[in-house]
Design an enzyme around this catalytic site. Structure first.
Site, PDB file in Angstrom:
ATOM      1  N   GLY A 147       0.780  -1.232   0.000  1.00 13.92           N
ATOM      2  CA  GLY A 147       0.000   0.000   0.000  1.00 13.92           C
ATOM      3  C   GLY A 147       0.803   1.268   0.000  1.00 13.92           C
ATOM      4  O   GLY A 147       0.460   2.232   0.672  1.00 13.92           O
ATOM      5  N   GLU A 193      -0.138  -1.740 -15.172  1.00 10.61           N
ATOM      6  CA  GLU A 193       0.795  -1.559 -14.061  1.00 10.61           C
ATOM      7  C   GLU A 193       2.106  -0.994 -14.612  1.00 10.61           C
ATOM      8  O   GLU A 193       2.712  -1.568 -15.519  1.00 10.61           O
ATOM      9  CB  GLU A 193       1.046  -2.886 -13.348  1.00 10.61           C
ATOM     10  CG  GLU A 193       2.162  -2.877 -12.316  1.00 10.61           C
ATOM     11  CD  GLU A 193       1.981  -1.847 -11.215  1.00 10.61           C
ATOM     12  OE1 GLU A 193       2.835  -0.942 -11.119  1.00 10.61           O
ATOM     13  OE2 GLU A 193       0.990  -1.947 -10.465  1.00 10.61           O
ATOM     14  N   ASN A 253       1.059   3.027 -17.971  1.00 14.14           N
ATOM     15  CA  ASN A 253       0.513   3.941 -16.974  1.00 14.14           C
ATOM     16  C   ASN A 253      -0.962   4.181 -17.259  1.00 14.14           C
ATOM     17  O   ASN A 253      -1.343   4.468 -18.401  1.00 14.14           O
ATOM     18  CB  ASN A 253       1.276   5.263 -16.997  1.00 14.14           C
ATOM     19  CG  ASN A 253       0.975   6.140 -15.795  1.00 14.14           C
ATOM     20  OD1 ASN A 253      -0.150   6.587 -15.627  1.00 14.14           O
ATOM     21  ND2 ASN A 253       1.978   6.387 -14.970  1.00 14.14           N
ATOM     22  N   THR A 268      -4.748   1.237  -8.199  1.00 14.14           N
ATOM     23  CA  THR A 268      -3.430   1.851  -8.011  1.00 14.14           C
ATOM     24  C   THR A 268      -3.392   2.466  -6.611  1.00 14.14           C
ATOM     25  O   THR A 268      -4.427   2.660  -5.987  1.00 14.14           O
ATOM     26  CB  THR A 268      -3.192   2.959  -9.058  1.00 14.14           C
ATOM     27  OG1 THR A 268      -4.264   3.915  -8.971  1.00 14.14           O
ATOM     28  CG2 THR A 268      -3.136   2.383 -10.476  1.00 14.14           C
ATOM     29  N   SER A 269      -2.200   2.808  -6.135  1.00 19.42           N
ATOM     30  CA  SER A 269      -2.080   3.407  -4.790  1.00 19.42           C
ATOM     31  C   SER A 269      -2.319   4.911  -4.863  1.00 19.42           C
ATOM     32  O   SER A 269      -1.474   5.729  -4.477  1.00 19.42           O
ATOM     33  CB  SER A 269      -0.699   3.087  -4.201  1.00 19.42           C
ATOM     34  OG  SER A 269      -0.564   1.710  -3.963  1.00 19.42           O
ATOM     35  N   HIS A 303      -4.191   6.721  -3.169  1.00 16.22           N
ATOM     36  CA  HIS A 303      -4.384   7.397  -1.877  1.00 16.22           C
ATOM     37  C   HIS A 303      -3.150   8.188  -1.456  1.00 16.22           C
ATOM     38  O   HIS A 303      -3.239   9.124  -0.677  1.00 16.22           O
ATOM     39  CB  HIS A 303      -4.717   6.373  -0.801  1.00 16.22           C
ATOM     40  CG  HIS A 303      -3.604   5.403  -0.528  1.00 16.22           C
ATOM     41  ND1 HIS A 303      -3.388   4.289  -1.303  1.00 16.22           N
ATOM     42  CD2 HIS A 303      -2.640   5.395   0.416  1.00 16.22           C
ATOM     43  CE1 HIS A 303      -2.338   3.634  -0.847  1.00 16.22           C
ATOM     44  NE2 HIS A 303      -1.868   4.280   0.204  1.00 16.22           N
ATOM     45  N   CYS A 347     -11.750 -16.016   3.864  1.00 16.01           N
ATOM     46  CA  CYS A 347     -13.070 -16.579   3.600  1.00 16.01           C
ATOM     47  C   CYS A 347     -14.115 -15.654   4.218  1.00 16.01           C
ATOM     48  O   CYS A 347     -14.101 -15.438   5.420  1.00 16.01           O
ATOM     49  CB  CYS A 347     -13.141 -17.971   4.217  1.00 16.01           C
ATOM     50  SG  CYS A 347     -14.706 -18.789   4.045  1.00 16.01           S
TER      51      CYS A 347
END
Length: 550
Positions: free
Chosen positions: A47, A191, A237, A259-260, A262, A405
């Site tokens: 992350g 990616e 990209n 994608t990260s 954040h 699960c």
């Protein structure tokens, strides 16, 4: 200090003074296993910047503390640093963790980065800093469940011949390709970091890597015609690839993203930069890097809105791309919904969520035994049975063997008690650690994700995760954590986690029942309070005591 790879111990021999301490000791090491962590040398698990410990000195001190910790003591960890050991009691958590928590007015990336440079804080993400990350499998079933819900909502339950366009193949996004093919759906996953695609192909999470859009689209066309699902990792990209696909007049069936986004500095990579060039610019001129990241996120999000208007099913997968694009000046960023209000909230109303467990023995056979428990006890759930059987066939373990699960209220406690009994009888070779993602039914306040568009408008109320953590602590969880910012970035979320150890003892049987009943129970209560009829029905069925429920 000189870096030396970390791996969790295996077997049933104790290094610590009790299995709760031993479990925490093994799980922090498992988080940092090179098979599991994204950047283990930097203590980064996943992350963008999510770490298991603040620095290597703090890591060593945590390890030393856990080894010496008595079974009536509790270790306090403040943003990855051990800050105290206090005598409590045997039923108390052995570890209490708080990561990245800032006073709201100061809860910004700018302030966090200032404190991070001073060595005073770290970003714990969700399961990185709470020591229960299990590799890409940790989000695999959640993504599987989401795509299954998309199929049921929009495509009569069948994604055969359909395809998904998405981005991101890191620790969380890397689950997307396999989740798609498990649902008989094809995928192009964009990616920029080719090494991440290589990793997913190597572990069977992705079928093939390609370096050109033409090749990716050719494979997708063939898969759509034959209805034979394929997952494709495309080196590129999103800010460049998404608009180009739209320019060509090609409209995917489904569009999302992991994608990260954040983290505009350490997560998202602006268009026009290789991974190496991004690293250089990040260090040389962070302001310029972030400005370029916002421009790229706007282009990325704009393309998703165009796909939506052209007929694609589009949703945000919880990385705050919409919020970041809006911050970058794109006013229509929130035109498409987040995945929780669109597909997952009905599961939360039932107390269902990303339940997970880890075999401390290190023996995959112990996970096979737990799989059989799920198949036997919950065999009346066809989707769950299908999931377990596919996971057995397709999921390659990272670090200690584990499973995820989605189980609901009542099911979690029943499963935990059975597992504890199997450990006691020696049918499972060493204790099992039971935890969950922080992304769960009652443990998050995140207006851009888990609590987006709550029925009563309570999106931003953060009392619930705090109550969740306190309830789990007094119910007897083995360790409990409260974090800020995981998944969507600083200022955007408060969330809590719990981990409980099935060591086979009679004492833990009682604690397991309480924790694994109360943890999803507060999730049902949270949704009852918000006025969801589904949650009210479940609460009445299970006779959950909610004072003001009429």
């Amino acid at each position: 200090m000189k870096y030396s790879p970390v791996k969790a111990a295996r077997g049933n021999k104790l290094t610590c003074k009790g299995w709760a301490q031993e479990a925490a000791f093994r799980m922090i090491n498992n988080n940092l296993d090179p098979e599991v962590a994204e950047k283990p040398k930097e203590l980064i698990v996943y992350g963008g910047l999510g770490k298991a410990a603040r620095n290597w000195e703090c890591y060593q001190s945590i390890i030393k503390s856990l080894k010496g910790l008595e079974s009536d003591e509790t270790l306090l960890v403040q943003s990855g640093k051990p800050v105290g050991i206090f005598r409590t009691h045997e039923y108390a958590p052995r570890v209490l963790i708080a990561n990245s928590n800032l006073v709201p007015k100061w809860a910004t990336w700018e302030k966090f980065r200032q404190l991070d440079k001073m060595g005073l804080i770290m970003f714990g993400q969700m399961t990185a800093g709470s020591w229960i990350y299990i590799g890409t499998q940790g989000i695999l079933q959640g993504t599987y469940e989401t795509f299954d819900a998309v199929a049921n909502t929009h495509f009569n339950g069948d994604l055969s011949g359909r395809w998904i366009l998405t981005g991101g193949m890191g620790g969380m996004g890397g689950a997307q390709p396999l989740s798609a093919t498990m649902n008989n759906c094809s995928m192009i996953c964009v990616e920029v970091d080719e090494a991440r695609i290589n990793r997913r192909v190597g572990t069977g999470y992705c079928d093939v890597k390609v370096k050109t859009l033409d090749k990716a689209l050719k494979l997708i066309k063939e898969a759509s015609q034959t209805k034979k699902a394929i997952s494709i990792g495309l080196v590129g990209n999103c800010a460049e690839i998404f608009p180009e696909i739209f320019r060509r007049g090609i409209i995917p069936d489904i569009v999302t993203d992991q994608t990260s986004a954040h983290d505009e500095l350490n997560g998202y990579i602006p268009e026009g930069l290789t991974v190496t060039e991004a690293d250089r610019l990040r260090k040389a001129n962070p302001r310029d890097y972030m400005d370029r990241a916002y421009v790229s996120m706007v282009k990325h999000c704009e393309a998703m809105v165009r796909f939506l208007r052209a007929g694609s099913i589009v949703f945000d997968y919880g990385n705050n791309l919409r919020g970041q694009a809006e911050k970058g000046g794109f006013r229509e960023a929130f035109e498409f919904p987040g995945f929780v209000p669109a597909y997952i909230r009905p599961l939360f109303c039932e107390g269902r969520g990303p339940f997970r467990w880890v075999a401390l023995s290190g023996d995959p056979e112990d996970i096979r035994v737990t799989d059989e428990v799920v198949l036997k006890e919950f065999g009346d759930n066809p989707s769950l049975v299908r999931w377990i059987k596919m996971a057995q066939e397709k999921v390659q373990f990272q670090g200690l063997p584990s499973r995820i699960c989605w189980l609901g209220y009542g099911q979690r406690a029943r499963f935990g008690e059975i597992i504890n009994d199997l450990v006691r009888k020696g049918k499972i070779k060493a204790p099992i650690v039971i935890g969950r993602d922080h992304l769960d039914t009652g443990s998050v306040a995140s207006p851009y994700r888990e609590t987006e568009a709550m029925k009563d408008g309570s999106d931003a109320i953060a009392d619930w995760p705090l109550l969740n953590a306190m309830l789990n602590a007094v119910s007897g969880a083995s360790w409990v954590s409260i974090h800020h910012g995981g998944g969507v970035g600083m200022g955007n979320a408060i969330h809590a986690g719990q981990v409980t150890v099935c060591d086979g003892s009679k004492e833990m049987e009682e604690r397991i029942n309480r924790v694994l009943t109360n943890d999803p129970g507060i999730g049902i209560a949270r949704h009852v309070d918000a006025g969801y009829k589904e949650a009210i029905t479940v609460a009445r069925k299970h006779k959950i005591k909610i004072p003001m429920l009429k």
